[in-house]
Design a protein around this motif. Structure first.
Motif, PDB file in Angstrom:
ATOM      1  N   ARG A  91      45.447  39.548  43.921  1.00 20.12           N
ATOM      2  CA  ARG A  91      44.524  38.454  43.642  1.00 20.12           C
ATOM      3  C   ARG A  91      44.273  38.429  42.132  1.00 20.12           C
ATOM      4  O   ARG A  91      43.154  38.663  41.668  1.00 20.12           O
ATOM      5  N   PRO A  92      45.309  38.144  41.377  1.00 19.84           N
ATOM      6  CA  PRO A  92      45.194  38.246  39.924  1.00 19.84           C
ATOM      7  C   PRO A  92      44.443  37.077  39.312  1.00 19.84           C
ATOM      8  O   PRO A  92      44.557  35.934  39.772  1.00 19.84           O
ATOM      9  N   ASP A  93      43.706  37.371  38.261  1.00 18.34           N
ATOM     10  CA  ASP A  93      42.934  36.339  37.585  1.00 18.34           C
ATOM     11  C   ASP A  93      43.812  35.458  36.709  1.00 18.34           C
ATOM     12  O   ASP A  93      43.616  34.251  36.646  1.00 18.34           O
ATOM     13  N   ALA A  94      44.803  36.059  36.044  1.00 19.84           N
ATOM     14  CA  ALA A  94      45.621  35.299  35.090  1.00 19.84           C
ATOM     15  C   ALA A  94      46.343  34.126  35.738  1.00 19.84           C
ATOM     16  O   ALA A  94      46.246  32.993  35.255  1.00 19.84           O
ATOM     17  N   ALA A  96      45.610  32.641  38.515  1.00 24.13           N
ATOM     18  CA  ALA A  96      44.612  31.709  39.042  1.00 24.13           C
ATOM     19  C   ALA A  96      44.193  30.724  37.957  1.00 24.13           C
ATOM     20  O   ALA A  96      44.092  29.509  38.197  1.00 24.13           O
ATOM     21  N   GLN A  97      43.971  31.247  36.757  1.00 20.43           N
ATOM     22  CA  GLN A  97      43.631  30.377  35.626  1.00 20.43           C
ATOM     23  C   GLN A  97      44.783  29.444  35.303  1.00 20.43           C
ATOM     24  O   GLN A  97      44.594  28.245  35.051  1.00 20.43           O
ATOM     25  N   THR A 146      40.524  32.295  45.755  1.00 23.64           N
ATOM     26  CA  THR A 146      40.311  32.554  44.331  1.00 23.64           C
ATOM     27  C   THR A 146      40.830  31.411  43.467  1.00 23.64           C
ATOM     28  O   THR A 146      40.148  30.931  42.553  1.00 23.64           O
ATOM     29  N   ILE A 147      42.059  30.956  43.761  1.00 19.40           N
ATOM     30  CA  ILE A 147      42.679  29.921  42.933  1.00 19.40           C
ATOM     31  C   ILE A 147      42.001  28.575  43.153  1.00 19.40           C
ATOM     32  O   ILE A 147      41.696  27.855  42.198  1.00 19.40           O
ATOM     33  N   ARG A 150      38.591  28.494  41.507  1.00 17.89           N
ATOM     34  CA  ARG A 150      38.744  28.371  40.052  1.00 17.89           C
ATOM     35  C   ARG A 150      39.078  26.922  39.682  1.00 17.89           C
ATOM     36  O   ARG A 150      38.531  26.372  38.726  1.00 17.89           O
ATOM     37  N   ASP A 283      45.985  41.537  34.405  1.00 15.98           N
ATOM     38  CA  ASP A 283      45.531  42.880  34.756  1.00 15.98           C
ATOM     39  C   ASP A 283      45.711  43.204  36.230  1.00 15.98           C
ATOM     40  O   ASP A 283      45.301  44.267  36.697  1.00 15.98           O
ATOM     41  N   ALA A 284      46.368  42.314  36.993  1.00 20.00           N
ATOM     42  CA  ALA A 284      46.539  42.557  38.422  1.00 20.00           C
ATOM     43  C   ALA A 284      47.463  43.733  38.701  1.00 20.00           C
ATOM     44  O   ALA A 284      47.419  44.323  39.788  1.00 20.00           O
ATOM     45  N   HIS A 303      43.270  44.398  49.038  1.00 18.47           N
ATOM     46  CA  HIS A 303      43.875  43.126  49.416  1.00 18.47           C
ATOM     47  C   HIS A 303      44.946  43.285  50.496  1.00 18.47           C
ATOM     48  O   HIS A 303      45.992  42.639  50.455  1.00 18.47           O
TER      49      HIS A 303
END
Length: 311
Positions: A91-94, A96-97, A146-147, A150, A283-284, A303
């Protein structure tokens, strides 16, 4: 116990670079790539973009398949994957952004008529058009993980009217959230843009068939960065020819790479991007390292997928 990183992709981040980052997160871990695999019987975890049957066949002590991304349908749907092998996703943030930005980029392109101006420039034609008004534009976001969350918040922050839809009830501040398949046609009929970021499940495969496409607002835009099997592509071509929706932007297709003879390539109502909406893992990869440590020590995984539900 060893971790094998083998994405199976030649046009993405290299296995060696991924392994280097995992080792940075967990110094001393036994991390291998296809070039340094050694004894396959020592591999207990494999990190992949796509699981191959060869992984299952040649790794007799495999306990965990770690997907380097979110979509796990091809892994949990693999009939050759033994029941005891666990599956986890990221569930990476990068990304998703990045996926939210992909949706925004294509929406703004349409809002400001950039495609029309590019065509006008080729004709040496000066043709001003009033941009669409953001506050009067309604966007539907399908899938509120998450995505999707966002994406919804990014669009809401820019002044769009945003509606969200999911299988089960969700709440997002200042976003109207609906759930259940019976309300989907009503939402589609109101939205100027529909952003789909749904997983592939028994409920979503082929969800956008002729009937659902016909429920969309005439002239609207359908943007899909989730899974290619969401949309019946034959029905989509017919729907685009009828103007409902008016345009489709597809980062994913039912077959990838998209075959050269697919009518989607040349259709004037279709924009194709080659599955690039989310690229970087950021950072995932720390979660890959943590899951290897957790697997080795018997702790709960991050996850982990319910293989019965598919997500």
């Amino acid at each position: 116990m060893a971790l094998l990183i083998e994405t199976g992709l030649s046009n993405w981040i290299s296995d060696a670079d991924l392994a280097k980052e995992v080792l940075h997160q967990s110094p001393g871990a036994d991390v291998r790539t296809p070039d340094t695999i050694g004894d396959p019987a020592e591999i207990t975890m494999v990190a992949v973009s796509t699981l191959q049957d060869a992984h299952i066949e040649r790794l007799p002590n495999l306990k965990l398949v770690q997907k380097l991304g979110a979509g796990v349908e091809t892994i949990v749907g693999n009939p050759n994957l033994p029941d005891h092998i666990r599956v986890a996703r990221l569930r990476p943030d990068a990304p998703a952004q990045e996926i939210a930005e992909w949706f925004l980029a294509h929406i703004l392109r349409a809002q400001r008529h950039l495609g029309d101006y590019e065509a006008a420039q080729r004709r040496s034609e000066w043709s001003p058009k009033a941009p669409r008004i953001t506050s009067e534009t309604k966007v539907g976001v399908l899938g509120l993980g998450t995505i999707g969350t966002r994406t919804a918040l990014m669009l809401k922050g820019l002044g769009f009217q945003v509606m969200g839809w999911s299988r089960s009830p969700k709440q997002i501040d200042s976003v109207t959230c609906l759930h259940g398949q019976n309300v989907l046609p009503e939402l589609l009929g109101q939205c100027d843009y529909v952003c789909a970021i749904l997983p592939s499940t028994l409920q979503t495969v082929g969800l956008f068939d002729a009937d659902i496409l016909a429920a969309m607002k005439p002239g609207s835009h359908l943007l899909n960065a989730g899974r290619g099997d969401l949309i019946d592509e034959t029905a989509l071509i017919a729907a685009l020819d009828a103007g409902t929706p008016g345009h489709a932007v597809l980062d994913v297709t039912s077959q990838e790479p998209l075959p050269l003879d697919s009518p989607l390539w040349q259709h004037p109502g279709v924009t194709i991007t080659p599955h690039v909406s989310g690229w970087h893992l950021g950072d995932a990869l720390a979660d890959v390292a943590r899951n290897f440590e957790r697997l080795s020590s018997g702790q709960p995984l991050l996850h982990e997928i319910d293989r019965g539900r598919g997500y």
